[in-house]
Design a protein around this motif. Structure first.
Motif, PDB file in Angstrom:
ATOM      1  N   SER A  52       0.841  -1.210   0.000  1.00  0.00           N
ATOM      2  CA  SER A  52       0.000   0.000   0.000  1.00  0.00           C
ATOM      3  C   SER A  52       0.870   1.252   0.000  1.00  0.00           C
ATOM      4  CB  SER A  52      -0.924   0.009   1.225  1.00  0.00           C
ATOM      5  OG  SER A  52      -1.907  -0.990   1.095  1.00  0.00           O
ATOM      6  N   ARG A  53       2.000   1.181   0.696  1.00  0.00           N
ATOM      7  CA  ARG A  53       2.938   2.319   0.705  1.00  0.00           C
ATOM      8  C   ARG A  53       3.526   2.514  -0.703  1.00  0.00           C
ATOM      9  NH1 ARG A  53       4.136   7.195   1.813  1.00  0.00           N
ATOM     10  NH2 ARG A  53       6.356   7.646   1.906  1.00  0.00           N
ATOM     11  N   ILE A  54       3.838   1.435  -1.383  1.00  0.00           N
ATOM     12  CA  ILE A  54       4.334   1.521  -2.772  1.00  0.00           C
ATOM     13  C   ILE A  54       3.252   2.145  -3.659  1.00  0.00           C
ATOM     14  CG2 ILE A  54       5.038   0.177  -4.816  1.00  0.00           C
ATOM     15  CD1 ILE A  54       6.241  -1.889  -2.784  1.00  0.00           C
ATOM     16  N   ASP A  55       1.995   1.725  -3.445  1.00  0.00           N
ATOM     17  CA  ASP A  55       0.869   2.293  -4.210  1.00  0.00           C
ATOM     18  C   ASP A  55       0.766   3.798  -3.987  1.00  0.00           C
ATOM     19  OD1 ASP A  55       0.257  -0.220  -5.125  1.00  0.00           O
ATOM     20  OD2 ASP A  55      -1.388  -0.555  -3.710  1.00  0.00           O
ATOM     21  N   GLU A  56       0.932   4.230  -2.734  1.00  0.00           N
ATOM     22  CA  GLU A  56       0.863   5.660  -2.405  1.00  0.00           C
ATOM     23  C   GLU A  56       1.926   6.440  -3.174  1.00  0.00           C
ATOM     24  OE1 GLU A  56       1.107   6.442   1.798  1.00  0.00           O
ATOM     25  OE2 GLU A  56      -0.465   4.974   2.246  1.00  0.00           O
ATOM     26  N   ILE A  57       3.148   5.893  -3.180  1.00  0.00           N
ATOM     27  CA  ILE A  57       4.257   6.557  -3.883  1.00  0.00           C
ATOM     28  C   ILE A  57       3.935   6.678  -5.370  1.00  0.00           C
ATOM     29  CG2 ILE A  57       6.659   6.221  -4.652  1.00  0.00           C
ATOM     30  CD1 ILE A  57       7.198   5.034  -1.837  1.00  0.00           C
ATOM     31  N   ARG A  58       3.402   5.600  -5.934  1.00  0.00           N
ATOM     32  CA  ARG A  58       3.086   5.613  -7.370  1.00  0.00           C
ATOM     33  C   ARG A  58       1.900   6.527  -7.674  1.00  0.00           C
ATOM     34  NH1 ARG A  58       4.247  -0.845  -8.523  1.00  0.00           N
ATOM     35  NH2 ARG A  58       6.517  -0.628  -8.562  1.00  0.00           N
ATOM     36  N   ASN A  59       0.978   6.631  -6.713  1.00  0.00           N
ATOM     37  CA  ASN A  59      -0.156   7.541  -6.895  1.00  0.00           C
ATOM     38  C   ASN A  59       0.287   8.994  -6.897  1.00  0.00           C
ATOM     39  OD1 ASN A  59      -2.066   5.527  -7.132  1.00  0.00           O
ATOM     40  ND2 ASN A  59      -2.568   5.508  -4.949  1.00  0.00           N
ATOM     41  N   VAL A  60       1.341   9.290  -6.128  1.00  0.00           N
ATOM     42  CA  VAL A  60       1.894  10.655  -6.105  1.00  0.00           C
ATOM     43  C   VAL A  60       2.405  11.005  -7.503  1.00  0.00           C
ATOM     44  CG1 VAL A  60       3.784  12.091  -5.219  1.00  0.00           C
ATOM     45  CG2 VAL A  60       2.461  10.685  -3.648  1.00  0.00           C
ATOM     46  N   ARG A  61       3.039  10.042  -8.138  1.00  0.00           N
ATOM     47  CA  ARG A  61       3.512  10.255  -9.518  1.00  0.00           C
ATOM     48  C   ARG A  61       2.322  10.361 -10.463  1.00  0.00           C
ATOM     49  NH1 ARG A  61       7.835   6.462  -8.350  1.00  0.00           N
ATOM     50  NH2 ARG A  61       6.845   4.771  -9.462  1.00  0.00           N
ATOM     51  N   GLY A  62       1.260   9.601 -10.112  1.00  0.00           N
ATOM     52  CA  GLY A  62       0.034   9.643 -10.912  1.00  0.00           C
ATOM     53  C   GLY A  62       0.289   9.350 -12.374  1.00  0.00           C
ATOM     54  N   LYS A  80     -10.766  -3.046  -5.076  1.00  0.00           N
ATOM     55  CA  LYS A  80     -10.500  -1.612  -5.134  1.00  0.00           C
ATOM     56  C   LYS A  80      -9.301  -1.242  -4.262  1.00  0.00           C
ATOM     57  CE  LYS A  80     -12.920   2.763  -4.391  1.00  0.00           C
ATOM     58  NZ  LYS A  80     -14.136   3.390  -3.858  1.00  0.00           N
ATOM     59  N   ASN A  81      -8.477  -0.331  -4.756  1.00  0.00           N
ATOM     60  CA  ASN A  81      -7.321   0.212  -4.023  1.00  0.00           C
ATOM     61  C   ASN A  81      -6.240  -0.818  -3.698  1.00  0.00           C
ATOM     62  OD1 ASN A  81      -8.602   2.699  -3.982  1.00  0.00           O
ATOM     63  ND2 ASN A  81      -9.635   2.274  -2.060  1.00  0.00           N
ATOM     64  N   GLY A  82      -6.338  -2.003  -4.294  1.00  0.00           N
ATOM     65  CA  GLY A  82      -5.297  -3.012  -4.059  1.00  0.00           C
ATOM     66  C   GLY A  82      -5.257  -3.539  -2.641  1.00  0.00           C
ATOM     67  N   LEU A  83      -6.348  -3.390  -1.882  1.00  0.00           N
ATOM     68  CA  LEU A  83      -6.369  -3.856  -0.486  1.00  0.00           C
ATOM     69  C   LEU A  83      -6.857  -5.306  -0.437  1.00  0.00           C
ATOM     70  CD1 LEU A  83      -7.823  -0.699   1.297  1.00  0.00           C
ATOM     71  CD2 LEU A  83      -5.442  -1.457   1.239  1.00  0.00           C
ATOM     72  N   GLY A 124     -13.206  -0.739   4.600  1.00  0.00           N
ATOM     73  CA  GLY A 124     -13.620  -0.262   3.284  1.00  0.00           C
ATOM     74  C   GLY A 124     -14.925  -0.852   2.795  1.00  0.00           C
ATOM     75  N   SER A 125     -15.628  -1.589   3.691  1.00  0.00           N
ATOM     76  CA  SER A 125     -16.892  -2.218   3.282  1.00  0.00           C
ATOM     77  C   SER A 125     -18.002  -1.792   4.230  1.00  0.00           C
ATOM     78  CB  SER A 125     -16.741  -3.741   3.301  1.00  0.00           C
ATOM     79  OG  SER A 125     -18.005  -4.368   3.175  1.00  0.00           O
ATOM     80  N   TYR A 126     -19.234  -1.849   3.742  1.00  0.00           N
ATOM     81  CA  TYR A 126     -20.391  -1.519   4.577  1.00  0.00           C
ATOM     82  C   TYR A 126     -21.076  -2.792   5.096  1.00  0.00           C
ATOM     83  CZ  TYR A 126     -19.811   3.125   2.575  1.00  0.00           C
ATOM     84  OH  TYR A 126     -19.294   4.339   2.195  1.00  0.00           O
ATOM     85  N   PHE A 127     -20.529  -3.942   4.708  1.00  0.00           N
ATOM     86  CA  PHE A 127     -21.150  -5.204   5.106  1.00  0.00           C
ATOM     87  C   PHE A 127     -20.658  -5.622   6.488  1.00  0.00           C
ATOM     88  CE2 PHE A 127     -21.206  -5.376   0.430  1.00  0.00           C
ATOM     89  CZ  PHE A 127     -22.558  -5.555   0.223  1.00  0.00           C
ATOM     90  N   THR A 128     -21.608  -5.778   7.412  1.00  0.00           N
ATOM     91  CA  THR A 128     -21.280  -6.141   8.791  1.00  0.00           C
ATOM     92  C   THR A 128     -20.825  -7.595   8.871  1.00  0.00           C
ATOM     93  OG1 THR A 128     -22.951  -4.597   9.586  1.00  0.00           O
ATOM     94  CG2 THR A 128     -22.184  -6.239  11.154  1.00  0.00           C
ATOM     95  N   ILE A 129     -19.800  -7.811   9.698  1.00  0.00           N
ATOM     96  CA  ILE A 129     -19.307  -9.164   9.940  1.00  0.00           C
ATOM     97  C   ILE A 129     -20.047  -9.706  11.163  1.00  0.00           C
ATOM     98  CG2 ILE A 129     -17.272 -10.582  10.441  1.00  0.00           C
ATOM     99  CD1 ILE A 129     -17.047  -9.139   7.757  1.00  0.00           C
ATOM    100  N   PRO A 130     -20.665 -10.893  11.094  1.00  0.00           N
ATOM    101  CA  PRO A 130     -21.385 -11.464  12.245  1.00  0.00           C
ATOM    102  C   PRO A 130     -20.455 -11.598  13.460  1.00  0.00           C
ATOM    103  CG  PRO A 130     -21.848 -12.708  10.254  1.00  0.00           C
ATOM    104  CD  PRO A 130     -20.759 -11.766   9.904  1.00  0.00           C
TER     105      PRO A 130
END
Length: 259
Positions: free
Chosen positions: A24-34, A195-198, A210-216
């Protein structure tokens, strides 16, 4: 082939979440480059295309100049022939010869008129092409300036992030070696499809990150027990409990500061 059969499920979950934090940190760096690398590449192609167009336009001007020169030579040759035929008319023996020479003179005069017409057309083309060349030069200069600016932006970002990205990529590979192949393949597959590589997310307020689905509650307890790897039935992401996630975040933050 499993790489570390002896490690516990909890250790696998920690390693997977660590890997997710690194990626995710690598993704952030690459997103900065866009889109900058692509934008720079497109601008380079555009400038190359404009320069090629300029070369063709200037070659075309040279070709038109040569054609004008040819027409001027033709005019001079025609004038020489007219003079020659006019002189010959002074020494003709009959009307047939005189009329024949008159036709030759008229033909050469028509050749001169046609050549002059072509010269005017060529000169009009030259003026038109010179205007296009001037506009193309201005556009090329503007795109080169823009390219220089964008390259500067990209170089500055690369200078700031390239070293960290390389170190993180190495860490990502190192952490993958701690996890068995089947889990790495599953992680990569999920990461590609969500989404977002997570691919690995913590439980947040009773739902997967990142989800709205409740976990039992029962499933939440199983996740917190760290006895088996559990995925979110809606997104397919691997789930970890919030406490584990916080512990690994603190650990990885320290690692990132050292890079």
């Amino acid at each position: 082939m499993a790489k570390s059969k002896e490690i516990s499920v909890e250790q696998r979950l920690r390693a997977l979440y660590d890997l997710q934090l690194i990626d995710s940190r690598i993704d952030e760096i690459r997103n900065v480059r866009g889109e900058l690398p692509l934008e720079v590449s497109d601008l380079e192609d555009e400038v190359t295309g404009l320069k090629t167009r300029l070369e063709k336009l200037e070659d075309n001007l040279t070709s038109i100049d040569a054609q004008i020169s040819d027409k001027k030579n033709l005019i001079e040759e025609a004038k020489t022939l007219i003079k020659k035929y006019s002189e010959q008319q002074q020494n003709v023996r009959n009307n047939r010869e005189f009329n024949s020479l008159t036709k030759e003179v008229e033909y050469q005069e028509l050749e001169i008129e046609l050549a002059e017409k072509h010269i005017r057309e060529f000169k009009a083309q030259i003026e038109q092409k010179k205007e296009v060349i001037e506009k193309t030069k201005e556009h090329t200069k503007e795109r080169e300036t823009h390219l220089k600016h964008k390259k500067g932006e990209l170089d500055a970002i690369l200078a700031e992030t390239e070293k960290e990205e390389e170190a993180l990529l190495k860490k990502s590979d190192d952490y993958k070696k701690k996890i068995e192949d089947r889990l790495v393949k599953a992680y990569n597959r999920i990461r590609t499809n969500v989404k977002n590589g997570l691919a690995v997310v913590p439980i947040e307020r009773g739902a997967s990150g990142g989800s709205y689905f409740t976990i039992p509650p029962q499933v939440q307890m199983e996740i917190a027990s760290r006895k088996k790897i559990i995925t979110d039935e809606h997104s397919g992401r691997i789930l970890v409990d919030e406490a584990l996630a916080e512990e690994q975040k603190e650990k990885m933050e320290k690692l990132f500061k050292k890079l």
